[in-house]
Design an enzyme around this catalytic site. Structure first.
Site, short mmCIF file in Angstrom:
data_model
loop_
_atom_site.label_atom_id
_atom_site.label_comp_id
_atom_site.label_asym_id
_atom_site.label_seq_id
_atom_site.Cartn_x
_atom_site.Cartn_y
_atom_site.Cartn_z
N GLU A 1 0.80 -1.23 0.00
CA GLU A 1 0.00 0.00 0.00
C GLU A 1 0.83 1.28 0.00
O GLU A 1 0.81 2.04 0.98
CB GLU A 1 -0.95 0.01 1.20
CG GLU A 1 -1.89 -1.18 1.24
CD GLU A 1 -2.98 -1.04 2.30
OE1 GLU A 1 -2.87 -0.17 3.17
OE2 GLU A 1 -3.96 -1.80 2.24
N GLU B 1 -5.08 -8.71 0.92
CA GLU B 1 -5.74 -8.40 2.20
C GLU B 1 -7.21 -8.13 1.95
O GLU B 1 -7.58 -7.50 0.95
CB GLU B 1 -5.17 -7.12 2.85
CG GLU B 1 -3.85 -7.30 3.52
CD GLU B 1 -3.33 -5.99 4.15
OE1 GLU B 1 -4.15 -5.15 4.59
OE2 GLU B 1 -2.10 -5.83 4.18
#
Ligand code: FCB
Length: 456
Positions: free
Chosen positions: A175, A361
């Site tokens: 991320e 995720e």
């Protein structure tokens, strides 16, 4: 065998036989042991020590004590029936000074951990950077300093040299949006800066370090599969107005296209560059070429959609995320929208067509309660998981090459600025005793995975 009385929305046998099933964690969120075996300070240690940064004034100093309890944790992962485990490596354990002297004890820890995974039939998926930069590098400017790209390559080289005989799946960054913008613009993550231009420069260097690391990993690791994990959101306008429609496009430009476009070799999106003006990062001539180095997969972390309205004057992008009324939300306030995942994945496929996608995720937080009988009845999380697995299957049916799903997270853990307030685990952690207890959602996942295996 069914765990609950209603008929299941989805079964493991609905997925391809070679689909990867996993769960995810990250170093700073679970390991603890911040002063052991030569580990250096990370930016999260420093950030947590500053008053007011973390909601419950906690830190990852102990976290899940995974550094000492990892055999038990890998047993727990094994008991779920997953065949892959995504973890991250703490750079300050490997190079306590950021670069230079290697700390063999840090490498030894991950080497034992990887052996432990392999012994239990868990395919290791290593993330190189899940936010814990050595503090000493931050003092030299952190990711805003281009030299940190070289430091990252040095770190990558050391880790892949030691683990590359056994770890074949590598994720460079987790991320980069969060590292760059939460850490350097919004200031609610380490290092806690609030400067948009810095965030954009950080972002550029993260992407550059990713692209440069790919060939390095391939050189060091036979049969390597390399990718990057992005946090992506389906974005829609808050109203039917043309202003909000344009705002949604701009927001998508910085949230999604800003990453996907250059990784795909298209450079940074021109519409956003034009709005950024002087805040745009200064590029050297080979940067875009390096960033676009082909990878083996795209990692997608999906949590929630965003609705956006036009917000004149609010920064260069002039957008504001607004709450959609009366939608289902987790305890964090994040909208629960499994269909949004299908929208996101089919859009990525249509616009970018990555060779394959892994959901690295996906998960939810609720206020779990350990009942007197020792159980945790987290029906909302169970249902969230089931509905997102069903959505994954719909995305595959729509032609998206999703090859694996990693639930966030194996354990309740240190949820960054939220401290221990937010529990995301399939296992409950009592942070006083460090006892782990599989929640109903974890039992459901185990049942889902193992029932499928028995049927085959
Ligand atoms: C993601 C992070 C992960 C965890 C989840 C809830 O943004 O990658 O570490 O905090 O959110």
């Amino acid at each position: 065998m069914k765990h609950n009385d209603h008929s299941p929305l989805i079964q493991r046998s609905d997925f391809p036989a070679d689909f990867r099933w996993g769960c995810s964690t990250s170093s700073y969120q679970i390991e603890g042991a911040i002063n052991e075996d030569g580990r250096g300070e990370s930016i999260w240690d420093r950030f947590c020590s500053q008053p007011g940064r973390i909601r419950d004034a906690s830190s990852g100093a102990v976290a899940c004590d995974h550094y000492h309890r990892w055999p038990e944790d890998l047993d727990l992962a094994r008991s779920l029936g997953v065949n892959a485990y995504r973890f991250s490596i703490a750079w300050p354990r490997i190079l306590p000074q950021g670069r230079g002297a290697l700390n063999e004890q840090g490498l030894d820890f991950y080497s034992r951990l990887v052996d432990g995974m392999l012994e239990r039939g868990l395919q290791p998926w290593a993330t190189l950077y899940h936010w814990d930069l050595p503090q000493v590098l931050q003092e030299q400017g952190g990711w805003a300093n281009r030299a940190t790209v070289d430091a990252f390559l040095e770190y990558t080289e050391a880790v892949t040299r030691r683990l590359g005989d056994r770890v074949k799946h590598w994720i460079t960054h987790n991320e980069p949006f969060c590292t760059a913008f939460l850490g350097n613009h919004e200031g609610n993550h380490a290092p806690g800066l609030t400067d948009h231009k810095t965030a954009l420069l950080v972002c550029h260097h993260l992407l550059l370090s990713h692209g440069r690391a790919v060939p390095l990993i391939r050189r060091q690791v036979a049969d390597a599969k390399v990718g990057i994990t992005l946090s992506l959101h389906p974005i829609s306008p808050a109203s039917d107005s043309t202003e909000d429609a344009a705002a949604a496009l701009r927001h998508d430009g910085l949230r999604n296209r800003w990453f996907l476009d250059p990784l795909q070799g298209r450079g940074y999106p021109a519409d956003i560059l034009a709005l950024l003006g002087d805040d745009a990062p200064v590029l050297l001539s080979s940067d875009l070429h390096d960033i676009a180095t082909p990878t083996d997969f795209l990692g997608v972390n999906y949590y929630f959609p965003e609705r956006v309205e036009n917000a004149p004057g609010l920064g260069p992008i002039a957008t504001r995320v607004v709450e959609t009324p009366e939608v289902e939300r987790t305890a964090f306030g994040w909208e629960v929208d499994p269909e949004g995942m299908v929208t996101l994945l089919t859009r990525i496929q249509a616009d970018y067509a990555p060779a394959c996608v892994y959901l690295t995720e996906n998960g939810s937080t609720y206020d779990d309660e350990l009942l007197p009988d020792g159980s945790i009845n987290d029906e909302q999380r169970r249902s969230y998981l089931e509905r997102h697995l069903a959505a994954t299957a719909r995305a595959i049916a729509a032609g998206v090459p999703v090859k694996g799903y990693f639930a966030w997270s194996l354990l309740d853990n240190f949820e960054w600025a939220e401290g221990y307030v937010r529990r995301f685990g399939l296992s409950y952690v009592d942070f006083q005793t460090q006892q782990r207890t599989l929640k109903a959602s974890g039992h459901w996942y185990a049942n889902f995975l193992q029932a499928g295996e028995i049927e085959k």
